[in-house]
Enzyme design. Structure first.
Site, PDB file in Angstrom:
ATOM      1  N   GLU A 158      23.724 -13.683 -29.350  1.00  0.00           N
ATOM      2  CA  GLU A 158      22.914 -13.122 -28.615  1.00  0.00           C
ATOM      3  C   GLU A 158      21.332 -13.538 -29.280  1.00  0.00           C
ATOM      4  O   GLU A 158      20.614 -12.646 -29.459  1.00  0.00           O
ATOM      5  CB  GLU A 158      22.954 -11.650 -28.972  1.00  0.00           C
ATOM      6  CG  GLU A 158      24.368 -11.195 -28.499  1.00  0.00           C
ATOM      7  CD  GLU A 158      24.572  -9.583 -28.738  1.00  0.00           C
ATOM      8  OE1 GLU A 158      23.731  -8.987 -29.713  1.00  0.00           O
ATOM      9  OE2 GLU A 158      25.696  -9.065 -28.273  1.00  0.00           O
ATOM     10  N   GLU A 265      34.681 -10.829 -25.157  1.00  0.00           N
ATOM     11  CA  GLU A 265      34.653  -9.258 -25.136  1.00  0.00           C
ATOM     12  C   GLU A 265      34.799  -8.397 -24.382  1.00  0.00           C
ATOM     13  O   GLU A 265      34.412  -7.752 -23.926  1.00  0.00           O
ATOM     14  CB  GLU A 265      33.463  -9.017 -26.129  1.00  0.00           C
ATOM     15  CG  GLU A 265      33.074  -9.886 -27.154  1.00  0.00           C
ATOM     16  CD  GLU A 265      31.646  -9.701 -28.237  1.00  0.00           C
ATOM     17  OE1 GLU A 265      31.389  -8.538 -27.826  1.00  0.00           O
ATOM     18  OE2 GLU A 265      31.147 -10.363 -28.601  1.00  0.00           O
TER      19      GLU A 265
HETATM   20  C1  GLA Z   1      28.640  -7.266 -29.191  1.00  0.00           C
HETATM   21  C2  GLA Z   1      28.941  -7.876 -30.426  1.00  0.00           C
HETATM   22  C3  GLA Z   1      30.367  -7.287 -30.829  1.00  0.00           C
HETATM   23  C4  GLA Z   1      30.275  -5.924 -30.860  1.00  0.00           C
HETATM   24  C5  GLA Z   1      30.049  -5.246 -29.257  1.00  0.00           C
HETATM   25  C6  GLA Z   1      30.166  -3.825 -29.235  1.00  0.00           C
HETATM   26  O1  GLA Z   1      28.955  -7.457 -27.927  1.00  0.00           O
HETATM   27  O2  GLA Z   1      29.079  -9.327 -30.028  1.00  0.00           O
HETATM   28  O3  GLA Z   1      30.719  -7.785 -32.117  1.00  0.00           O
HETATM   29  O4  GLA Z   1      29.678  -5.285 -31.543  1.00  0.00           O
HETATM   30  O5  GLA Z   1      28.861  -5.675 -29.209  1.00  0.00           O
HETATM   31  O6  GLA Z   1      31.066  -3.265 -30.173  1.00  0.00           O
END
Ligand code: GLA
Length: 361
Positions: A158, A265
């Site tokens: 990010e 994710e």
């Molecule tokens: C982001 C992070 C993850 C996690 C998610 C929410 O996407 O990369 O590690 O913290 O948020 O749980």
């Protein structure tokens, strides 16, 4: 028929009929079996997920693991001279014992970073040189410890801004080091384990505006010879977005860089994305109606159809949690708002519609 044979047949009948229900299994193939010829199917876990009955479900359904929190800088490196290896070791040992691939998450991120890394004993902000030296040591220690067991790492998470008129996220790393921390993190990780696949990971990577910035970042890094091998699309999506077109366009654009792409994710919220447009009041909790269930299944079906088509570039698909009850989305963006984003419900049963939509093709 002999009495023993009757009891044997009765036992066999009970076993076949009742066991699948008890273990939450259906006649459908498991996720990892359905995708055997495509890509590994992973799940993000914390150590407390590795107890039965959840551990059994995880072993049955998934062949890859991401430690959800254990390897983040704050949890694993809470003080300059102290590492907390226990939780990460537990997850890595579980994965190795069960033949699962491990995706390391995450070496450099603005969130869940320990305060000590940015400050000296007096509490003043450290210089760029000190911060980069600390980052290097952290990466060498963490990547070095799991070398040979963790084959891929989210190196930077990010780093791109959401604001349209801003390119880099204005986080503490950036304020101290400028953009250099990004390239440095990749160089340190590569030095620590030259065989590891190194990811840049981010969210909203399918929205054209953010997509183009992430693409530009990757292209600049690659052109400068920085060892970045892959991009992680977090996939915190919903039943409303991304559209099939945005998803395909993003996959096309990133794959033109000749790097791997992983959905790192995945979850599919039943609430509209933040911010507006908002059809639902922020603190309103929805029931999982048959209509929402159907919409979610259609969305999952579309995503996995596209993933299968891109199997030559997609190196894995990982869910952010196994069951709805475990999902972070029950507390984000609204604390205590019930969500239903995964393929297994709160009783750990595969969802009738969405699970089928993913494994039946
Ligand atoms: C982001 C992070 C993850 C996690 C998610 C929410 O996407 O990369 O590690 O913290 O948020 O749980």
């Amino acid at each position: 028929m002999k009495k023993q044979s009757i009891s044997f047949l009765l036992a066999l009948f009970l076993f076949t009929v009742c066991m699948p229900q008890l273990t939450g299994q259906t006649a459908e193939p498991t996720l990892k079996d359905a995708y055997r010829n495509y890509f590994p199917i992973g799940v993000a876990v914390n150590p407390f997920d590795l107890r039965d009955p959840l551990a059994t479900l995880i072993k049955q359904q998934f062949n890859a693991i991401t430690p959800a929190n254990a390897l983040k800088m704050g949890p694993v490196h809470p003080e300059e001279n102290r590492y907390n290896w226990g939780p990460a070791d537990q997850i890595v040992d579980f994965a190795v014992a069960n033949g699962m691939k491990i995706h390391g998450h995450v070496l450099c991120w603005h969130s869940q970073a320990p305060a000590w890394i940015f400050t000296n004993e007096k509490g003043d902000t450290v210089s760029k040189e000190v911060l980069l030296a600390r980052l290097k040591k952290h990466i060498f220690d963490v990547v070095g410890r799991y070398k040979g067991r963790i084959a891929a790492w989210d190196v930077v998470n990010e780093a791109i801004a959401d604001e349209p008129n801003q390119f880099y996220r204005n986080n503490t790393w950036y304020r101290i080091c400028g953009k250099d921390y990004i390239a440095k993190a990749f160089e340190y990780a590569h030095e620590a384990d030259p065989n590891a696949i190194l990811f840049y990971n981010d969210y909203n990577t399918e929205y054209p505006q953010k997509r183009d910035k992430v693409y530009r970042l990757l292209k600049e890094l690659i052109d400068a010879g920085v060892p970045v091998n892959a991009v992680g699309l977090q996939g915190h999506w919903s039943i409303y977005e991304p559209s099939e077109k945005n998803l395909r366009d993003a996959l096309d654009k990133y794959s033109s860089l000749k790097i791997g792409i992983m959905i790192t994710e995945l979850d599919v919220s039943v609430y509209p994305p933040e911010p507006e447009p908002r059809a639902i009041k922020p603190n309103e909790t929805l029931a999982f109606t048959p209509e929402l269930e159907k919409k979610q299944a259609e969305q999952y079906k579309m995503f996995f159809k596209v993933f299968r088509e891109y199997k030559n570039v997609i190196t894995g698909v990982t869910f952010w949690g196994a069951t709805d009850g475990q999902s972070w989305l029950n507390n984000f963006p609204v604390r205590g708002r019930t969500n239903y984003p995964l393929l297994f419900d709160r009783e750990m049963k595969p969802k009738q519609e969405a699970y089928k939509a993913v494994v039946d093709f």
